[in-house]
Scaffold this motif. Sequence first.
Motif, PDB file in Angstrom:
ATOM      1  N   ALA A 193       9.496  20.914  -7.725  1.00  0.00           N
ATOM      2  CA  ALA A 193       8.791  21.439  -6.558  1.00  0.00           C
ATOM      3  C   ALA A 193       7.765  22.495  -6.928  1.00  0.00           C
ATOM      4  O   ALA A 193       6.711  22.600  -6.284  1.00  0.00           O
ATOM      5  N   GLU A 194       8.072  23.284  -7.953  1.00  0.00           N
ATOM      6  CA  GLU A 194       7.161  24.362  -8.340  1.00  0.00           C
ATOM      7  C   GLU A 194       5.788  23.856  -8.758  1.00  0.00           C
ATOM      8  O   GLU A 194       4.819  24.619  -8.749  1.00  0.00           O
ATOM      9  N   HIS A 195       5.715  22.575  -9.124  1.00  0.00           N
ATOM     10  CA  HIS A 195       4.462  22.027  -9.622  1.00  0.00           C
ATOM     11  C   HIS A 195       3.768  21.109  -8.614  1.00  0.00           C
ATOM     12  O   HIS A 195       2.761  20.484  -8.946  1.00  0.00           O
ATOM     13  N   VAL A 196       4.309  21.017  -7.400  1.00  0.00           N
ATOM     14  CA  VAL A 196       3.677  20.179  -6.381  1.00  0.00           C
ATOM     15  C   VAL A 196       2.629  21.014  -5.657  1.00  0.00           C
ATOM     16  O   VAL A 196       2.957  22.030  -5.039  1.00  0.00           O
ATOM     17  N   PRO A 197       1.381  20.618  -5.708  1.00  0.00           N
ATOM     18  CA  PRO A 197       0.341  21.412  -5.047  1.00  0.00           C
ATOM     19  C   PRO A 197       0.379  21.224  -3.538  1.00  0.00           C
ATOM     20  O   PRO A 197       0.776  20.174  -3.030  1.00  0.00           O
ATOM     21  N   ASP A 198      -0.020  22.240  -2.821  1.00  0.00           N
ATOM     22  CA  ASP A 198      -0.168  22.087  -1.381  1.00  0.00           C
ATOM     23  C   ASP A 198      -1.177  20.977  -1.104  1.00  0.00           C
ATOM     24  O   ASP A 198      -2.214  20.871  -1.775  1.00  0.00           O
ATOM     25  N   GLY A 199      -0.856  20.139  -0.160  1.00  0.00           N
ATOM     26  CA  GLY A 199      -1.689  18.982   0.139  1.00  0.00           C
ATOM     27  C   GLY A 199      -1.460  17.812  -0.784  1.00  0.00           C
ATOM     28  O   GLY A 199      -2.063  16.750  -0.600  1.00  0.00           O
ATOM     29  N   GLY A 200      -0.572  17.963  -1.767  1.00  0.00           N
ATOM     30  CA  GLY A 200      -0.328  16.908  -2.759  1.00  0.00           C
ATOM     31  C   GLY A 200       0.617  15.852  -2.235  1.00  0.00           C
ATOM     32  O   GLY A 200       1.729  15.656  -2.774  1.00  0.00           O
ATOM     33  N   THR A 201       0.205  15.134  -1.227  1.00  0.00           N
ATOM     34  CA  THR A 201       1.085  14.177  -0.560  1.00  0.00           C
ATOM     35  C   THR A 201       1.416  12.953  -1.414  1.00  0.00           C
ATOM     36  O   THR A 201       2.291  12.163  -1.042  1.00  0.00           O
ATOM     37  N   ALA A 202       0.740  12.784  -2.547  1.00  0.00           N
ATOM     38  CA  ALA A 202       1.158  11.738  -3.487  1.00  0.00           C
ATOM     39  C   ALA A 202       2.575  12.009  -3.996  1.00  0.00           C
ATOM     40  O   ALA A 202       3.261  11.101  -4.457  1.00  0.00           O
ATOM     41  N   PRO A 244       5.290   2.200  -2.509  1.00  0.00           N
ATOM     42  CA  PRO A 244       3.889   2.498  -2.258  1.00  0.00           C
ATOM     43  C   PRO A 244       3.487   2.225  -0.814  1.00  0.00           C
ATOM     44  O   PRO A 244       4.219   1.621  -0.037  1.00  0.00           O
ATOM     45  N   SER A 245       2.319   2.687  -0.479  1.00  0.00           N
ATOM     46  CA  SER A 245       1.709   2.367   0.812  1.00  0.00           C
ATOM     47  C   SER A 245       0.206   2.314   0.602  1.00  0.00           C
ATOM     48  O   SER A 245      -0.290   2.547  -0.511  1.00  0.00           O
ATOM     49  N   THR A 246      -0.520   2.029   1.652  1.00  0.00           N
ATOM     50  CA  THR A 246      -1.974   2.122   1.554  1.00  0.00           C
ATOM     51  C   THR A 246      -2.365   3.594   1.433  1.00  0.00           C
ATOM     52  O   THR A 246      -1.678   4.476   1.978  1.00  0.00           O
ATOM     53  N   PRO A 247      -3.433   3.903   0.720  1.00  0.00           N
ATOM     54  CA  PRO A 247      -3.802   5.308   0.503  1.00  0.00           C
ATOM     55  C   PRO A 247      -4.010   6.098   1.787  1.00  0.00           C
ATOM     56  O   PRO A 247      -3.710   7.305   1.833  1.00  0.00           O
ATOM     57  N   ASP A 248      -4.510   5.450   2.842  1.00  0.00           N
ATOM     58  CA  ASP A 248      -4.755   6.199   4.076  1.00  0.00           C
ATOM     59  C   ASP A 248      -3.474   6.779   4.659  1.00  0.00           C
ATOM     60  O   ASP A 248      -3.490   7.857   5.267  1.00  0.00           O
ATOM     61  N   LEU A 249      -2.332   6.093   4.455  1.00  0.00           N
ATOM     62  CA  LEU A 249      -1.067   6.593   4.986  1.00  0.00           C
ATOM     63  C   LEU A 249      -0.555   7.806   4.233  1.00  0.00           C
ATOM     64  O   LEU A 249       0.283   8.548   4.749  1.00  0.00           O
ATOM     65  N   LYS A 250      -1.050   8.022   3.029  1.00  0.00           N
ATOM     66  CA  LYS A 250      -0.653   9.211   2.258  1.00  0.00           C
ATOM     67  C   LYS A 250      -1.455  10.449   2.655  1.00  0.00           C
ATOM     68  O   LYS A 250      -1.118  11.567   2.236  1.00  0.00           O
ATOM     69  N   PHE A 293       2.084  17.057   4.946  1.00  0.00           N
ATOM     70  CA  PHE A 293       3.321  16.468   4.448  1.00  0.00           C
ATOM     71  C   PHE A 293       4.196  15.928   5.576  1.00  0.00           C
ATOM     72  O   PHE A 293       4.965  14.985   5.381  1.00  0.00           O
ATOM     73  N   ALA A 294       4.102  16.514   6.751  1.00  0.00           N
ATOM     74  CA  ALA A 294       4.990  16.124   7.842  1.00  0.00           C
ATOM     75  C   ALA A 294       4.743  14.695   8.294  1.00  0.00           C
ATOM     76  O   ALA A 294       5.677  14.008   8.739  1.00  0.00           O
ATOM     77  N   VAL A 295       3.508  14.214   8.209  1.00  0.00           N
ATOM     78  CA  VAL A 295       3.193  12.889   8.744  1.00  0.00           C
ATOM     79  C   VAL A 295       2.753  11.887   7.682  1.00  0.00           C
ATOM     80  O   VAL A 295       2.643  10.696   7.969  1.00  0.00           O
ATOM     81  N   ALA A 296       2.505  12.328   6.449  1.00  0.00           N
ATOM     82  CA  ALA A 296       2.133  11.400   5.375  1.00  0.00           C
ATOM     83  C   ALA A 296       3.306  10.469   5.063  1.00  0.00           C
ATOM     84  O   ALA A 296       4.476  10.848   5.206  1.00  0.00           O
ATOM     85  N   TRP A 297       2.986   9.246   4.624  1.00  0.00           N
ATOM     86  CA  TRP A 297       4.030   8.305   4.225  1.00  0.00           C
ATOM     87  C   TRP A 297       4.784   8.852   3.023  1.00  0.00           C
ATOM     88  O   TRP A 297       4.194   9.370   2.065  1.00  0.00           O
ATOM     89  N   VAL A 355      -2.696   5.280  -6.479  1.00  0.00           N
ATOM     90  CA  VAL A 355      -2.122   6.539  -6.018  1.00  0.00           C
ATOM     91  C   VAL A 355      -0.867   6.819  -6.833  1.00  0.00           C
ATOM     92  O   VAL A 355       0.035   5.971  -6.897  1.00  0.00           O
ATOM     93  N   THR A 356      -0.794   7.966  -7.463  1.00  0.00           N
ATOM     94  CA  THR A 356       0.395   8.358  -8.209  1.00  0.00           C
ATOM     95  C   THR A 356       0.437   9.869  -8.374  1.00  0.00           C
ATOM     96  O   THR A 356      -0.608  10.493  -8.609  1.00  0.00           O
ATOM     97  N   PRO A 357       1.619  10.475  -8.272  1.00  0.00           N
ATOM     98  CA  PRO A 357       1.722  11.911  -8.531  1.00  0.00           C
ATOM     99  C   PRO A 357       1.582  12.257 -10.012  1.00  0.00           C
ATOM    100  O   PRO A 357       1.464  13.432 -10.361  1.00  0.00           O
ATOM    101  N   TYR A 358       1.584  11.236 -10.876  1.00  0.00           N
ATOM    102  CA  TYR A 358       1.453  11.471 -12.310  1.00  0.00           C
ATOM    103  C   TYR A 358      -0.013  11.487 -12.760  1.00  0.00           C
ATOM    104  O   TYR A 358      -0.283  11.591 -13.963  1.00  0.00           O
ATOM    105  N   GLU A 359      -0.948  11.403 -11.847  1.00  0.00           N
ATOM    106  CA  GLU A 359      -2.360  11.381 -12.191  1.00  0.00           C
ATOM    107  C   GLU A 359      -2.719  12.559 -13.108  1.00  0.00           C
ATOM    108  O   GLU A 359      -2.425  13.727 -12.820  1.00  0.00           O
TER     109      GLU A 359
END
Length: 462
Positions: free
Chosen positions: A272-281, A315-321, A332-336, A414-418
């Motif tokens: 969690a410490e490394h998840v950026p705000d807005g980082g919905t991936a 996964p989902s379509t990028p728009d849902l993230k 984060f509350a509404v992102a897939w 889309v990946t959090p490992y980018e």
Amino acid sequence: MPLSQTAVIRSRRVVLPDDERPADVLVQDGLIARIAAHGSLAVEGARLADLGDTALLPGLVDTHVHVNEPGRTAWEGFATATRAAAAGGVTTIVDMPLNSVPPTTTLAGLEAKRKAVEGRAWVDVGFWGGTVPGNLADLEPLHRAGVFGFKSFLAPSGVDEFPHLEPAGLETALAEQARLGALAIVHAEDPAELAAAPHQPGPRYRDFLASRPAGAEVAAVSRLLAAARRTGARAHVLHVSSAAVLPLLRRARAEGVEVTAETCPHYLALAAEHVPDGGTAFKCCPPIRDEANREALWEALAAGEFIAVVSDHSPSTPDLKLLPERGGSGDFAVAWGGIASLQIGLPAVWTEARRRGHGLADVAGWMSAGPARLVGLDGRKGAIAVGHDADLIAFDPDGEFTVHADELQHRHPVTPYEGRVLTGVVRRTWLRGRVVDVTGEPFGTRLVRPGTAAAEEGGPGR
């Protein structure tokens, strides 16, 4: 091009069930026919693949994959998912009963899945069934048709066509699955605990994390274990993110409850410490928790408390993230909620395992042998052993690469490992002795069911 029907694969680092050593592996007609001393096999007509110091691992078995086809193929599909699997060294996947439409909660839903996979699979494929309110009568026909067990949710799943079970429904479903001898796999978060948690929409990850507290996992696992005790069901806890549930599992096992659990690469590689705000991936449910929790999961994994490490590829379509870099709100509350990591699970786990002193045999146990054992495929999958399918990986444990989402095989980049540098590169994947070329054509439909090898090419696998 595929290997010939007879081949010798040679490596100075062959990861076997009992150790890692130099060896030659003879492949005939898609099976491992013999394992011999390094350099000793000279079989007439056999093609030689000498890997040198590149390790030879058993193909991974990933029992937690959301392919989403049919119905949500725009999110992912069998062609893209299985190409990503093969590129990442995964040679068998078991598809979850949601988020496809229809879900795999009836025989018709299973038939729709089987039809969708025909001619589109680069790896072997099996299916989970689903348990939802009102489908109790469908469980036995699905069980007879060869699903690996039944998934249920104890909290809302996120899709309307797959509602969660209330406590009475869980009890009834577990009793039926115990009667059938079927495995019950459960997404364990408690809806009351989730409802009571603070809910602050927006891009701050700490607010999202507070909305999915560890207590929700603890309460749900407690309820599941109590029901499993009463019914005698065999239960499996999916994607454990919170180490707080581990004492409950230990106690239940000591009392004779037949329960296993899994965790996922993202809970072991990210914090969690490394998840950026807005980082919905990075959003998934249950969520990625803090560093201390991650280390507790690693300790439990090393102690043998998890039977498997599997992707929960969702996964989902990028728009849902709602990705900010694509113009989304980053809320984060509404992102897939779901992480696509089927192709990079092995290097993600190996990078962290190596730092902690674990070897390739450990990783093969967690990601190949363990999942195969969970679903009853350990007689043919999950190990380099005579008589097993020649599902193999040439894996360079010292190679490094930087993750770029647009270079991955799954449908959406889309990946959090980018941008993350990972250690361990899959150089080649064999599916029953044949090299998988993800840029070419698939070999044909291969469906698996408990206790069996895959069906023949193009066969229905029933």
